[in-house]
Design a protein around this motif. Sequence first.
Motif, PDB file in Angstrom:
ATOM      1  N   LEU A  64       0.840  -1.195   0.000  1.00 58.62           N
ATOM      2  CA  LEU A  64       0.000   0.000   0.000  1.00 58.62           C
ATOM      3  C   LEU A  64       0.880   1.252   0.000  1.00 58.62           C
ATOM      4  CD1 LEU A  64      -3.061   0.698   0.200  1.00 58.62           C
ATOM      5  CD2 LEU A  64      -2.680   1.019   2.631  1.00 58.62           C
ATOM      6  N   SER A  65       0.500   2.224  -0.811  1.00 55.43           N
ATOM      7  CA  SER A  65       1.291   3.456  -0.904  1.00 55.43           C
ATOM      8  C   SER A  65       1.163   4.277   0.379  1.00 55.43           C
ATOM      9  CB  SER A  65       0.840   4.290  -2.097  1.00 55.43           C
ATOM     10  OG  SER A  65      -0.434   4.858  -1.837  1.00 55.43           O
ATOM     11  N   ASP A  66       2.150   5.129   0.622  1.00 53.59           N
ATOM     12  CA  ASP A  66       2.128   5.994   1.799  1.00 53.59           C
ATOM     13  C   ASP A  66       0.926   6.925   1.771  1.00 53.59           C
ATOM     14  OD1 ASP A  66       4.408   4.848   2.802  1.00 53.59           O
ATOM     15  OD2 ASP A  66       5.752   6.404   2.034  1.00 53.59           O
ATOM     16  N   GLU A  67       0.554   7.389   0.596  1.00 52.34           N
ATOM     17  CA  GLU A  67      -0.597   8.288   0.465  1.00 52.34           C
ATOM     18  C   GLU A  67      -1.886   7.587   0.892  1.00 52.34           C
ATOM     19  OE1 GLU A  67      -2.948  10.134  -3.262  1.00 52.34           O
ATOM     20  OE2 GLU A  67      -0.821  10.671  -3.159  1.00 52.34           O
ATOM     21  N   ASN A  68      -2.051   6.329   0.481  1.00 48.55           N
ATOM     22  CA  ASN A  68      -3.250   5.580   0.873  1.00 48.55           C
ATOM     23  C   ASN A  68      -3.240   5.272   2.368  1.00 48.55           C
ATOM     24  OD1 ASN A  68      -4.351   5.620  -1.666  1.00 48.55           O
ATOM     25  ND2 ASN A  68      -3.516   3.641  -2.253  1.00 48.55           N
ATOM     26  N   ARG A  69      -2.062   4.964   2.922  1.00 46.18           N
ATOM     27  CA  ARG A  69      -1.969   4.731   4.368  1.00 46.18           C
ATOM     28  C   ARG A  69      -2.410   5.984   5.130  1.00 46.18           C
ATOM     29  NH1 ARG A  69       1.108   0.051   5.433  1.00 46.18           N
ATOM     30  NH2 ARG A  69       2.352  -0.464   3.608  1.00 46.18           N
ATOM     31  N   GLU A  70      -1.967   7.133   4.629  1.00 39.90           N
ATOM     32  CA  GLU A  70      -2.322   8.393   5.280  1.00 39.90           C
ATOM     33  C   GLU A  70      -3.843   8.610   5.240  1.00 39.90           C
ATOM     34  OE1 GLU A  70      -1.714  11.597   7.558  1.00 39.90           O
ATOM     35  OE2 GLU A  70      -0.155  10.190   6.960  1.00 39.90           O
ATOM     36  N   GLN A  71      -4.485   8.242   4.151  1.00 38.99           N
ATOM     37  CA  GLN A  71      -5.938   8.379   4.054  1.00 38.99           C
ATOM     38  C   GLN A  71      -6.635   7.491   5.093  1.00 38.99           C
ATOM     39  OE1 GLN A  71      -6.675   7.480  -0.064  1.00 38.99           O
ATOM     40  NE2 GLN A  71      -6.520   9.628  -0.687  1.00 38.99           N
ATOM     41  N   TYR A  72      -6.135   6.265   5.275  1.00 42.63           N
ATOM     42  CA  TYR A  72      -6.714   5.377   6.288  1.00 42.63           C
ATOM     43  C   TYR A  72      -6.524   5.973   7.683  1.00 42.63           C
ATOM     44  CZ  TYR A  72      -7.746   1.563   3.079  1.00 42.63           C
ATOM     45  OH  TYR A  72      -8.285   0.792   2.084  1.00 42.63           O
ATOM     46  N   ARG A  73      -5.352   6.518   7.966  1.00 40.53           N
ATOM     47  CA  ARG A  73      -5.100   7.146   9.267  1.00 40.53           C
ATOM     48  C   ARG A  73      -6.057   8.318   9.499  1.00 40.53           C
ATOM     49  NH1 ARG A  73       0.537   7.843   7.981  1.00 40.53           N
ATOM     50  NH2 ARG A  73       1.390   5.762   8.067  1.00 40.53           N
ATOM     51  N   GLU A  74      -6.236   9.145   8.475  1.00 39.54           N
ATOM     52  CA  GLU A  74      -7.141  10.299   8.605  1.00 39.54           C
ATOM     53  C   GLU A  74      -8.570   9.849   8.870  1.00 39.54           C
ATOM     54  OE1 GLU A  74      -6.599  12.679   5.103  1.00 39.54           O
ATOM     55  OE2 GLU A  74      -4.562  13.243   5.676  1.00 39.54           O
ATOM     56  N   THR A  75      -8.986   8.776   8.227  1.00 39.83           N
ATOM     57  CA  THR A  75     -10.335   8.243   8.447  1.00 39.83           C
ATOM     58  C   THR A  75     -10.494   7.781   9.889  1.00 39.83           C
ATOM     59  OG1 THR A  75     -10.495   7.580   6.137  1.00 39.83           O
ATOM     60  CG2 THR A  75     -12.010   6.512   7.671  1.00 39.83           C
ATOM     61  N   VAL A  76      -9.478   7.095  10.411  1.00 42.92           N
ATOM     62  CA  VAL A  76      -9.528   6.622  11.797  1.00 42.92           C
ATOM     63  C   VAL A  76      -9.571   7.811  12.757  1.00 42.92           C
ATOM     64  CG1 VAL A  76      -8.187   5.455  13.606  1.00 42.92           C
ATOM     65  CG2 VAL A  76      -8.481   4.377  11.388  1.00 42.92           C
ATOM     66  N   LEU A  77      -8.739   8.817  12.521  1.00 44.61           N
ATOM     67  CA  LEU A  77      -8.721   9.989  13.403  1.00 44.61           C
ATOM     68  C   LEU A  77     -10.050  10.739  13.371  1.00 44.61           C
ATOM     69  CD1 LEU A  77      -5.107  11.312  12.787  1.00 44.61           C
ATOM     70  CD2 LEU A  77      -6.006  10.247  14.863  1.00 44.61           C
ATOM     71  N   ALA A  78     -10.642  10.856  12.194  1.00 49.28           N
ATOM     72  CA  ALA A  78     -11.941  11.536  12.089  1.00 49.28           C
ATOM     73  C   ALA A  78     -13.024  10.746  12.827  1.00 49.28           C
ATOM     74  CB  ALA A  78     -12.320  11.733  10.627  1.00 49.28           C
ATOM     75  N   ALA A  79     -13.008   9.427  12.684  1.00 49.97           N
ATOM     76  CA  ALA A  79     -14.001   8.587  13.374  1.00 49.97           C
ATOM     77  C   ALA A  79     -13.813   8.674  14.881  1.00 49.97           C
ATOM     78  CB  ALA A  79     -13.879   7.139  12.899  1.00 49.97           C
ATOM     79  N   ARG A  80     -12.572   8.688  15.342  1.00 50.94           N
ATOM     80  CA  ARG A  80     -12.312   8.798  16.778  1.00 50.94           C
ATOM     81  C   ARG A  80     -12.792  10.154  17.304  1.00 50.94           C
ATOM     82  NH1 ARG A  80      -9.628  10.470  21.023  1.00 50.94           N
ATOM     83  NH2 ARG A  80      -8.881   8.994  22.562  1.00 50.94           N
ATOM     84  N   THR A  81     -12.548  11.205  16.560  1.00 53.15           N
ATOM     85  CA  THR A  81     -12.982  12.539  16.982  1.00 53.15           C
ATOM     86  C   THR A  81     -14.498  12.612  17.090  1.00 53.15           C
ATOM     87  OG1 THR A  81     -11.024  13.516  15.958  1.00 53.15           O
ATOM     88  CG2 THR A  81     -12.873  14.992  16.404  1.00 53.15           C
ATOM     89  N   ARG A  82     -15.214  12.036  16.099  1.00 55.18           N
ATOM     90  CA  ARG A  82     -16.693  12.026  16.157  1.00 55.18           C
ATOM     91  C   ARG A  82     -17.178  11.240  17.367  1.00 55.18           C
ATOM     92  NH1 ARG A  82     -16.150  11.500  10.743  1.00 55.18           N
ATOM     93  NH2 ARG A  82     -16.331   9.241  10.804  1.00 55.18           N
ATOM     94  N   ALA A  83     -16.582  10.067  17.597  1.00 56.51           N
ATOM     95  CA  ALA A  83     -17.006   9.241  18.726  1.00 56.51           C
ATOM     96  C   ALA A  83     -16.747   9.958  20.048  1.00 56.51           C
ATOM     97  CB  ALA A  83     -16.277   7.895  18.692  1.00 56.51           C
ATOM     98  N   ALA A  84     -15.593  10.582  20.177  1.00 54.80           N
ATOM     99  CA  ALA A  84     -15.277  11.304  21.417  1.00 54.80           C
ATOM    100  C   ALA A  84     -16.243  12.473  21.626  1.00 54.80           C
ATOM    101  CB  ALA A  84     -13.834  11.798  21.382  1.00 54.80           C
ATOM    102  N   ALA A  85     -16.568  13.195  20.558  1.00 49.40           N
ATOM    103  CA  ALA A  85     -17.497  14.326  20.669  1.00 49.40           C
ATOM    104  C   ALA A  85     -18.889  13.842  21.067  1.00 49.40           C
ATOM    105  CB  ALA A  85     -17.556  15.096  19.359  1.00 49.40           C
ATOM    106  N   ASP A  86     -19.355  12.768  20.446  1.00 44.15           N
ATOM    107  CA  ASP A  86     -20.683  12.244  20.781  1.00 44.15           C
ATOM    108  C   ASP A  86     -20.734  11.737  22.222  1.00 44.15           C
ATOM    109  OD1 ASP A  86     -21.631  12.905  18.300  1.00 44.15           O
ATOM    110  OD2 ASP A  86     -21.514  10.864  17.486  1.00 44.15           O
ATOM    111  N   LEU A  87     -19.675  11.085  22.667  1.00 46.58           N
ATOM    112  CA  LEU A  87     -19.643  10.590  24.045  1.00 46.58           C
ATOM    113  C   LEU A  87     -19.558  11.740  25.046  1.00 46.58           C
ATOM    114  CD1 LEU A  87     -17.402   7.473  23.588  1.00 46.58           C
ATOM    115  CD2 LEU A  87     -19.741   7.493  24.443  1.00 46.58           C
ATOM    116  N   THR A  88     -18.804  12.760  24.722  1.00 49.14           N
ATOM    117  CA  THR A  88     -18.724  13.926  25.601  1.00 49.14           C
ATOM    118  C   THR A  88     -20.094  14.583  25.728  1.00 49.14           C
ATOM    119  OG1 THR A  88     -16.420  14.289  25.014  1.00 49.14           O
ATOM    120  CG2 THR A  88     -17.594  16.147  25.973  1.00 49.14           C
ATOM    121  N   GLY A  89     -20.802  14.710  24.621  1.00 44.31           N
ATOM    122  CA  GLY A  89     -22.156  15.252  24.668  1.00 44.31           C
ATOM    123  C   GLY A  89     -23.082  14.381  25.491  1.00 44.31           C
ATOM    124  N   ALA A  90     -22.940  13.068  25.358  1.00 40.99           N
ATOM    125  CA  ALA A  90     -23.805  12.139  26.083  1.00 40.99           C
ATOM    126  C   ALA A  90     -23.575  12.208  27.600  1.00 40.99           C
ATOM    127  CB  ALA A  90     -23.574  10.717  25.589  1.00 40.99           C
TER     128      ALA A  90
END
Length: 168
Positions: A64-90
């Motif tokens: 897998l290219s470094d660019e594609n790896r970076e996209q997967y990392r960004e997706t994980v970070l965005a999902a973690r941020t959404r989950a943390a925000a939703d849990l903080t609100g809850a």
Amino acid sequence: RIVGQQVESAYPSRLLATLAGGGLVLATAFLWPTRTGGRASASLAEYAEALAEYTRAAIGDPDLSDENREQYRETVLAARTRAAADLTGALYEPGAATLAADHGLEVLEALHSVAVRTFTIELAGPDDGERRRVPITRAALGHVAGRLRALDGSGPPRSEEHTSELQS
């Protein structure tokens, strides 16, 4: 001096206006609340699914290219941020939720530990043993995601695919 009024005579009316505005905001929040607690389990499920794909890409796919790896990392970070925000609100919402916020925070922390471990393996360069564990890790994360989705009715309680992979 404020235009038209002395400061000493203006502060009581401003204090009353501030209190009335705050009361109006509180009343509106109780009558028409914005709820994030209901999204908490779905957000955690999205984080687990994104993490499963990142694990597959980062450890299981050496080409897998470094660019594609970076996209997967960004997706994980965005999902973690959404989950943390939703849990903080809850945490601050009244009423019952499908997932208690403190339990959701424990799940979030466990998923974060998996993400850190995956990133560490990726940086160090995975060996064959770690690559062989990728399907089991993905199946476990998929199973967790399925269970989380079942809490709010957005998915099956258990995925047969993930359960059979875990048993093998």
